[in-house]
Scaffold this motif. Structure first.
Motif, PDB file in Angstrom:
ATOM      1  N   ALA A  17       0.860  -1.178   0.000  1.00  0.00           N
ATOM      2  CA  ALA A  17       0.000   0.000   0.000  1.00  0.00           C
ATOM      3  C   ALA A  17       0.898   1.230   0.000  1.00  0.00           C
ATOM      4  O   ALA A  17       2.050   1.173   0.426  1.00  0.00           O
ATOM      5  CB  ALA A  17      -0.908   0.007   1.227  1.00  0.00           C
ATOM      6  N   ASP A  18       0.336   2.351  -0.479  1.00  0.00           N
ATOM      7  CA  ASP A  18       1.112   3.582  -0.453  1.00  0.00           C
ATOM      8  C   ASP A  18       1.157   4.131   0.970  1.00  0.00           C
ATOM      9  O   ASP A  18       0.606   3.523   1.900  1.00  0.00           O
ATOM     10  CB  ASP A  18       0.573   4.603  -1.457  1.00  0.00           C
ATOM     11  N   ALA A  19       1.790   5.260   1.163  1.00  0.00           N
ATOM     12  CA  ALA A  19       1.983   5.817   2.503  1.00  0.00           C
ATOM     13  C   ALA A  19       0.662   6.133   3.204  1.00  0.00           C
ATOM     14  O   ALA A  19       0.586   6.150   4.432  1.00  0.00           O
ATOM     15  CB  ALA A  19       2.857   7.068   2.432  1.00  0.00           C
ATOM     16  N   ASP A  20      -0.411   6.342   2.424  1.00  0.00           N
ATOM     17  CA  ASP A  20      -1.730   6.614   3.000  1.00  0.00           C
ATOM     18  C   ASP A  20      -2.575   5.352   3.148  1.00  0.00           C
ATOM     19  O   ASP A  20      -3.754   5.431   3.493  1.00  0.00           O
ATOM     20  CB  ASP A  20      -2.470   7.634   2.133  1.00  0.00           C
ATOM     21  N   GLY A  21      -1.985   4.192   2.851  1.00  0.00           N
ATOM     22  CA  GLY A  21      -2.718   2.929   2.949  1.00  0.00           C
ATOM     23  C   GLY A  21      -3.509   2.580   1.704  1.00  0.00           C
ATOM     24  O   GLY A  21      -4.232   1.585   1.681  1.00  0.00           O
ATOM     25  N   GLY A  22      -3.377   3.369   0.643  1.00  0.00           N
ATOM     26  CA  GLY A  22      -4.150   3.145  -0.577  1.00  0.00           C
ATOM     27  C   GLY A  22      -3.485   2.209  -1.562  1.00  0.00           C
ATOM     28  O   GLY A  22      -2.276   1.976  -1.521  1.00  0.00           O
ATOM     29  N   THR A  23      -4.312   1.691  -2.453  1.00  0.00           N
ATOM     30  CA  THR A  23      -3.811   0.812  -3.518  1.00  0.00           C
ATOM     31  C   THR A  23      -4.252   1.307  -4.896  1.00  0.00           C
ATOM     32  O   THR A  23      -4.282   0.537  -5.852  1.00  0.00           O
ATOM     33  CB  THR A  23      -4.290  -0.643  -3.313  1.00  0.00           C
ATOM     34  N   ASP A  24      -4.575   2.589  -5.001  1.00  0.00           N
ATOM     35  CA  ASP A  24      -5.001   3.144  -6.289  1.00  0.00           C
ATOM     36  C   ASP A  24      -3.916   3.054  -7.355  1.00  0.00           C
ATOM     37  O   ASP A  24      -4.199   3.142  -8.545  1.00  0.00           O
ATOM     38  CB  ASP A  24      -5.422   4.611  -6.121  1.00  0.00           C
ATOM     39  N   TRP A  25      -2.673   2.892  -6.931  1.00  0.00           N
ATOM     40  CA  TRP A  25      -1.549   2.779  -7.854  1.00  0.00           C
ATOM     41  C   TRP A  25      -1.567   1.465  -8.624  1.00  0.00           C
ATOM     42  O   TRP A  25      -0.928   1.342  -9.667  1.00  0.00           O
ATOM     43  CB  TRP A  25      -0.221   2.892  -7.088  1.00  0.00           C
ATOM     44  N   PHE A  26      -2.300   0.466  -8.122  1.00  0.00           N
ATOM     45  CA  PHE A  26      -2.290  -0.849  -8.752  1.00  0.00           C
ATOM     46  C   PHE A  26      -3.095  -0.808 -10.045  1.00  0.00           C
ATOM     47  O   PHE A  26      -4.243  -0.370 -10.062  1.00  0.00           O
ATOM     48  CB  PHE A  26      -2.860  -1.915  -7.804  1.00  0.00           C
ATOM     49  N   ASN A  27      -2.488  -1.271 -11.134  1.00  0.00           N
ATOM     50  CA  ASN A  27      -3.097  -1.247 -12.454  1.00  0.00           C
ATOM     51  C   ASN A  27      -4.018  -2.448 -12.645  1.00  0.00           C
ATOM     52  O   ASN A  27      -3.555  -3.574 -12.767  1.00  0.00           O
ATOM     53  CB  ASN A  27      -2.000  -1.235 -13.526  1.00  0.00           C
ATOM     54  N   VAL A  28      -5.310  -2.195 -12.663  1.00  0.00           N
ATOM     55  CA  VAL A  28      -6.298  -3.248 -12.884  1.00  0.00           C
ATOM     56  C   VAL A  28      -6.695  -3.211 -14.354  1.00  0.00           C
ATOM     57  O   VAL A  28      -7.120  -2.175 -14.864  1.00  0.00           O
ATOM     58  CB  VAL A  28      -7.549  -3.043 -11.985  1.00  0.00           C
ATOM     59  N   ASP A  29      -6.521  -4.345 -15.029  1.00  0.00           N
ATOM     60  CA  ASP A  29      -6.907  -4.436 -16.430  1.00  0.00           C
ATOM     61  C   ASP A  29      -7.669  -5.739 -16.651  1.00  0.00           C
ATOM     62  O   ASP A  29      -7.942  -6.485 -15.711  1.00  0.00           O
ATOM     63  CB  ASP A  29      -5.685  -4.330 -17.343  1.00  0.00           C
ATOM     64  N   ASP A  30      -8.024  -6.026 -17.896  1.00  0.00           N
ATOM     65  CA  ASP A  30      -8.824  -7.215 -18.202  1.00  0.00           C
ATOM     66  C   ASP A  30      -8.126  -8.510 -17.804  1.00  0.00           C
ATOM     67  O   ASP A  30      -8.766  -9.441 -17.314  1.00  0.00           O
ATOM     68  CB  ASP A  30      -9.172  -7.264 -19.695  1.00  0.00           C
ATOM     69  N   GLU A  31      -6.822  -8.580 -18.015  1.00  0.00           N
ATOM     70  CA  GLU A  31      -6.083  -9.803 -17.682  1.00  0.00           C
ATOM     71  C   GLU A  31      -6.082 -10.049 -16.169  1.00  0.00           C
ATOM     72  O   GLU A  31      -6.267 -11.175 -15.709  1.00  0.00           O
ATOM     73  CB  GLU A  31      -4.657  -9.715 -18.217  1.00  0.00           C
ATOM     74  N   PHE A  32      -5.909  -8.982 -15.392  1.00  0.00           N
ATOM     75  CA  PHE A  32      -5.977  -9.109 -13.931  1.00  0.00           C
ATOM     76  C   PHE A  32      -7.386  -9.520 -13.512  1.00  0.00           C
ATOM     77  O   PHE A  32      -7.555 -10.378 -12.652  1.00  0.00           O
ATOM     78  CB  PHE A  32      -5.579  -7.800 -13.244  1.00  0.00           C
ATOM     79  N   GLU A  33      -8.395  -8.909 -14.108  1.00  0.00           N
ATOM     80  CA  GLU A  33      -9.783  -9.258 -13.775  1.00  0.00           C
ATOM     81  C   GLU A  33     -10.060 -10.735 -14.073  1.00  0.00           C
ATOM     82  O   GLU A  33     -10.707 -11.422 -13.290  1.00  0.00           O
ATOM     83  CB  GLU A  33     -10.761  -8.368 -14.545  1.00  0.00           C
ATOM     84  N   GLU A  34      -9.557 -11.213 -15.190  1.00  0.00           N
ATOM     85  CA  GLU A  34      -9.741 -12.625 -15.546  1.00  0.00           C
ATOM     86  C   GLU A  34      -9.071 -13.536 -14.508  1.00  0.00           C
ATOM     87  O   GLU A  34      -9.639 -14.539 -14.075  1.00  0.00           O
ATOM     88  CB  GLU A  34      -9.163 -12.890 -16.939  1.00  0.00           C
ATOM     89  N   TYR A  35      -7.856 -13.177 -14.104  1.00  0.00           N
ATOM     90  CA  TYR A  35      -7.139 -13.936 -13.083  1.00  0.00           C
ATOM     91  C   TYR A  35      -7.935 -13.940 -11.775  1.00  0.00           C
ATOM     92  O   TYR A  35      -8.089 -14.978 -11.127  1.00  0.00           O
ATOM     93  CB  TYR A  35      -5.746 -13.340 -12.879  1.00  0.00           C
ATOM     94  N   SER A  36      -8.454 -12.788 -11.389  1.00  0.00           N
ATOM     95  CA  SER A  36      -9.228 -12.666 -10.149  1.00  0.00           C
ATOM     96  C   SER A  36     -10.492 -13.518 -10.208  1.00  0.00           C
ATOM     97  O   SER A  36     -10.828 -14.216  -9.243  1.00  0.00           O
ATOM     98  CB  SER A  36      -9.610 -11.207  -9.888  1.00  0.00           C
ATOM     99  N   ARG A  37     -11.198 -13.466 -11.324  1.00  0.00           N
ATOM    100  CA  ARG A  37     -12.426 -14.263 -11.467  1.00  0.00           C
ATOM    101  C   ARG A  37     -12.118 -15.760 -11.353  1.00  0.00           C
ATOM    102  O   ARG A  37     -12.868 -16.498 -10.736  1.00  0.00           O
ATOM    103  CB  ARG A  37     -13.083 -13.969 -12.804  1.00  0.00           C
ATOM    104  N   ALA A  38     -11.022 -16.187 -11.956  1.00  0.00           N
ATOM    105  CA  ALA A  38     -10.661 -17.605 -11.929  1.00  0.00           C
ATOM    106  C   ALA A  38     -10.386 -18.088 -10.511  1.00  0.00           C
ATOM    107  O   ALA A  38     -10.690 -19.243 -10.171  1.00  0.00           O
ATOM    108  CB  ALA A  38      -9.445 -17.860 -12.823  1.00  0.00           C
TER     109      ALA A  38
END
Length: 186
Positions: A17-38
């Motif tokens: 996480a970033d210094a504020d505890g966030g994860t907005d920096w993480f790049n979510v794309d179709d390939e990541f979404e497919e991995y997550s769904r699986a």
């Protein structure tokens, strides 16, 4: 026996996480979404710490979550959740069980019951607490090709070194890399 795996996001410089505890920096794309769904096809319970639980409970039950990703929203909302927390005892996002003490023993009992795998999504502090106990069977660490420079280190608070053996490596087109490790028995 059921397996417990932890799935953690990290930057190339080791921050979950970033210094504020966030994860907005993480790049979510179709390939990541497919991995997550699986991943949802192979689990029937989710273990998480209180902070991750509160973050996920603020998003997954919302109409926006179902619009953005109905598959992941479905399993995140429907599957039993086990939350390690000394302060929370109830929450409307169910089905949820809260465990205040001896989380590792609770997990050992869960693993003995019939069923699919159990996943920890995020909850880096909980993973750091449980990894030395031997209850985590596999670490899946997805590295985003970004350097944050500062933030909250992945697995901060790990009580002792845990030797790991890499068992998998998967590269995504956008530069993400999933590193899969299993603890080496001592």
């Amino acid at each position: 026996m059921r397996n417990l795996y932890a799935f953690l996001l990290t930057s190339v410089d080791g921050y979950h996480a970033d210094a504020d505890g966030g994860t907005d920096w993480f790049n979510v794309d179709d390939e990541f979404e497919e991995y997550s769904r699986a991943q949802g096809e192979h689990i029937d319970a989710i273990l998480m710490g209180r902070v991750t639980f509160e973050m996920m409970a603020s998003f997954w039950p919302t109409p926006e979550a179902y619009e953005q990703d109905p598959v992941v929203a479905g399993f995140m909302n429907d599957l039993p959740k086990i939350v390690a927390s000394r302060t929370m005892t109830e929450h409307p996002w169910g089905p949820t069980t809260f465990v205040a003490d001896d989380v590792a023993e609770h997990v050992r009992a869960l693993k003995e019951a019939p069923g699919k795998d159990i996943a920890i999504f995020g909850s880096s502090s909980l993973v750091a607490e449980l990894l030395p106990t031997g209850v985590i069977d596999e670490l899946r660490i997805i590295v985003d090709p970004v350097a944050l420079g500062r933030g909250i280190p992945a697995l901060a608070g790990l009580a002792k070194p845990v030797p790991l053996k890499r068992t998998g490596l998967q590269a995504f087109a956008n530069g993400h890399v999933v590193l899969t490790y299993v603890p080496v028995p001592s």
